[in-house]
Design an enzyme around this catalytic site. Structure first.
Site, PDB file in Angstrom:
ATOM      1  N   LYS A 272      17.700  12.208 -49.749  1.00  0.00           N
ATOM      2  CA  LYS A 272      18.608  12.863 -50.579  1.00  0.00           C
ATOM      3  C   LYS A 272      19.483  11.895 -51.182  1.00  0.00           C
ATOM      4  O   LYS A 272      20.397  11.594 -50.367  1.00  0.00           O
ATOM      5  CB  LYS A 272      19.128  14.254 -50.092  1.00  0.00           C
ATOM      6  CG  LYS A 272      19.885  14.976 -51.171  1.00  0.00           C
ATOM      7  CD  LYS A 272      20.303  16.470 -50.462  1.00  0.00           C
ATOM      8  CE  LYS A 272      21.175  17.120 -51.075  1.00  0.00           C
ATOM      9  NZ  LYS A 272      21.706  18.286 -50.479  1.00  0.00           N
TER      10      LYS A 272
ATOM     11  N   ARG B 139      26.099  22.646 -58.565  1.00  0.00           N
ATOM     12  CA  ARG B 139      27.349  22.997 -58.057  1.00  0.00           C
ATOM     13  C   ARG B 139      28.170  24.206 -58.602  1.00  0.00           C
ATOM     14  O   ARG B 139      28.810  24.849 -58.099  1.00  0.00           O
ATOM     15  CB  ARG B 139      28.056  21.744 -57.659  1.00  0.00           C
ATOM     16  CG  ARG B 139      27.315  20.679 -56.734  1.00  0.00           C
ATOM     17  CD  ARG B 139      28.222  19.456 -56.645  1.00  0.00           C
ATOM     18  NE  ARG B 139      27.190  18.531 -55.757  1.00  0.00           N
ATOM     19  CZ  ARG B 139      27.425  17.456 -55.410  1.00  0.00           C
ATOM     20  NH1 ARG B 139      28.478  17.005 -55.942  1.00  0.00           N
ATOM     21  NH2 ARG B 139      26.726  16.900 -54.682  1.00  0.00           N
TER      22      ARG B 139
ATOM     23  N   LYS C  28      14.673  13.656 -53.563  1.00  0.00           N
ATOM     24  CA  LYS C  28      15.506  14.288 -54.553  1.00  0.00           C
ATOM     25  C   LYS C  28      16.571  13.391 -54.885  1.00  0.00           C
ATOM     26  O   LYS C  28      17.244  12.784 -54.011  1.00  0.00           O
ATOM     27  CB  LYS C  28      16.013  15.745 -53.778  1.00  0.00           C
ATOM     28  CG  LYS C  28      17.083  16.460 -54.558  1.00  0.00           C
ATOM     29  CD  LYS C  28      17.638  17.361 -53.509  1.00  0.00           C
ATOM     30  CE  LYS C  28      18.956  17.940 -53.907  1.00  0.00           C
ATOM     31  NZ  LYS C  28      19.529  18.930 -53.272  1.00  0.00           N
TER      32      LYS C  28
HETATM   33  C1  PBG Z   1      23.016  21.861 -50.858  1.00  0.00           C
HETATM   34  C2  PBG Z   1      22.005  21.407 -52.028  1.00  0.00           C
HETATM   35  C3  PBG Z   1      22.348  20.615 -53.166  1.00  0.00           C
HETATM   36  C4  PBG Z   1      21.299  20.905 -53.943  1.00  0.00           C
HETATM   37  C5  PBG Z   1      20.463  21.482 -53.186  1.00  0.00           C
HETATM   38  N1  PBG Z   1      20.924  21.863 -51.962  1.00  0.00           N
HETATM   39  C6  PBG Z   1      23.687  20.344 -53.708  1.00  0.00           C
HETATM   40  C7  PBG Z   1      24.340  19.081 -53.215  1.00  0.00           C
HETATM   41  O1  PBG Z   1      23.875  18.611 -52.338  1.00  0.00           O
HETATM   42  O2  PBG Z   1      25.220  19.019 -53.602  1.00  0.00           O
HETATM   43  C8  PBG Z   1      20.976  20.432 -55.464  1.00  0.00           C
HETATM   44  C9  PBG Z   1      20.013  21.000 -56.122  1.00  0.00           C
HETATM   45  C10 PBG Z   1      20.074  20.703 -57.466  1.00  0.00           C
HETATM   46  O3  PBG Z   1      20.863  20.210 -58.236  1.00  0.00           O
HETATM   47  O4  PBG Z   1      19.175  21.439 -58.343  1.00  0.00           O
HETATM   48  N2  PBG Z   1      23.461  20.809 -50.295  1.00  0.00           N
END
Ligand code: PBG
Length: 329
Positions: free
Chosen positions: A199, A209, A252
């Site tokens: 990630k 967010r 991701k």
């Molecule tokens: C939680 C999380 C996030 C996303 C998925 N789980 C946000 C982040 O890490 O800031 C992002 C998913 C998206 O942008 O569709 N940590």
């Protein structure tokens, strides 16, 4: 025109033969639809930065799950948005928390639908970070090791509420092992872990967010999410998570990281999901709403590209529409 060749020229073939020999296939069963569930009753509200996506209170969840089930979607990924936030995300493992209630509703009405629980603290912490904050020499830092017990607790409470798969997205080191042992100790030995192993610290999460109210109150996520300049590191993270007990992995974001997806697919032997994130969704939506892009064609082409790069599963906010669109292929 085609991938069939007969020297000295390419063959002209029909659509039906092109379909027969295409190298990449998509099925609705490999799609995962992310859904935002917020505290409250009788609520379905729009998410401004993600036109077409909504937040549902748990009692309203069946309305969208009805459509998900009818389209044979492979699974849902649930995100909870609590009313109360605190330093250690206690609403995230509350037996009567929003996500636990949502999972019980989903299981009750749609027992055959695979529920994936996103395990993270950022939607539940007052500071918006994905772990516990500690003040060291006047500086606020994310304390990796003390976060692990909390993450394991969240995972367990989701499994107890009906999650079929646990997906930790926090990016703390060692959390897969901590979650695996907590699940095993409590009898959830058959609950797989789908780890967000790869990630990146990405600006493509912006609309999410807003949707989940999880922007960090200070600093950024660069100390625990990955540097977008790196790809070897992604393979290393993937292998470490598999060692700790991850059964499946997520890469991701998706579209800007297809090289990463390909490397991870080639160098591991577990199922790999690509998460086409909120920013990817909103970019296409915005252009389509302005008449600048053909939404159906662009979304379909993007999904095939993600599958071609090696995704076994695709997490996408377009899952419901895609399920229809890929039937033409
Ligand atoms: C939680 C999380 C996030 C996303 C998925 N789980 C946000 C982040 O890490 O800031 C992002 C998913 C998206 O942008 O569709 N940590």
């Amino acid at each position: 025109m085609t991938e069939l060749t007969r020297r000295p020229r390419r063959l002209r073939i029909t659509k039906s033969i092109r379909d027969l020999v295409s190298e990449t296939r998509l099925s609705s069963k490999m799609l995962i639809y992310p859904i935002f569930v917020r505290e409250g009753k009788n609520i379905i509200e729009n998410i401004d930065a993600m036109p077409g996506q909504k937040r549902y209170s748990p009692d309203k969840l069946p309305e969208i799950l009805e459509r998900v089930a009818a389209k044979n979607i492979g699974g849902i990924l649930l995100f909870g948005i609590p009313d109360k936030k605190d330093e250690c995300a206690s609403a995230a493992w509350d037996e009567n928390g929003v996500i636990q209630n949502a999972m019980r509703v989903a299981k009750k009405y749609f027992p055959d639908l695979t529920i994936i629980g996103d395990v993270c603290m950022c939607e539940y912490t007052s500071h918006g970070h994905c772990g516990i904050i500690k003040n060291v020499n006047g500086e606020n830092i994310i304390d990796n090791d003390s976060s692990l017990e909390f993450l394991a607790r969240i995972a367990l409470s989701q499994a107890q509420a009906g999650a079929d798969i646990i997906a930790p997205s926090d990016m703390m080191d060692g959390r897969v092992a901590a979650i695996r042992s907590k699940l095993d100790e409590n009898g959830f030995i058959n609950t797989p872990i789908l780890s967000y192993a790869v990630k990146y610290a990405s600006s493509f999460y912006g609309p999410f967010r807003e949707a989940a109210g999880s922007a960090p109150a200070f600093g950024d996520r660069k100390t625990y999410q990955m540097d977008f300049r790196n790809v070897r590191e992604a393979v290393k993270e993937a292998l470490l998570d598999i060692d700790e007990g991850a059964d499946m992995l997520i890469v991701k974001p998706a579209l800007a990281y297809l090289d990463v997806l390909k490397s991870v697919r080639e160098k591991t032997f577990v199922p790999v999901a690509a998460y086409s994130v909120s920013g990817e969704y909103s970019m296409i939506k915005a252009a389509a709403m302005n008449g600048w892009l053909n939404e159906q064609n662009v979304v379909t082409e993007s999904a095939f590209s993600i599958a071609r790069a090696g995704a076994d599963m695709i997490i996408t906010y377009f899952a419901l529409e895609l399920a229809d669109w890929i039937r033409n292929f």
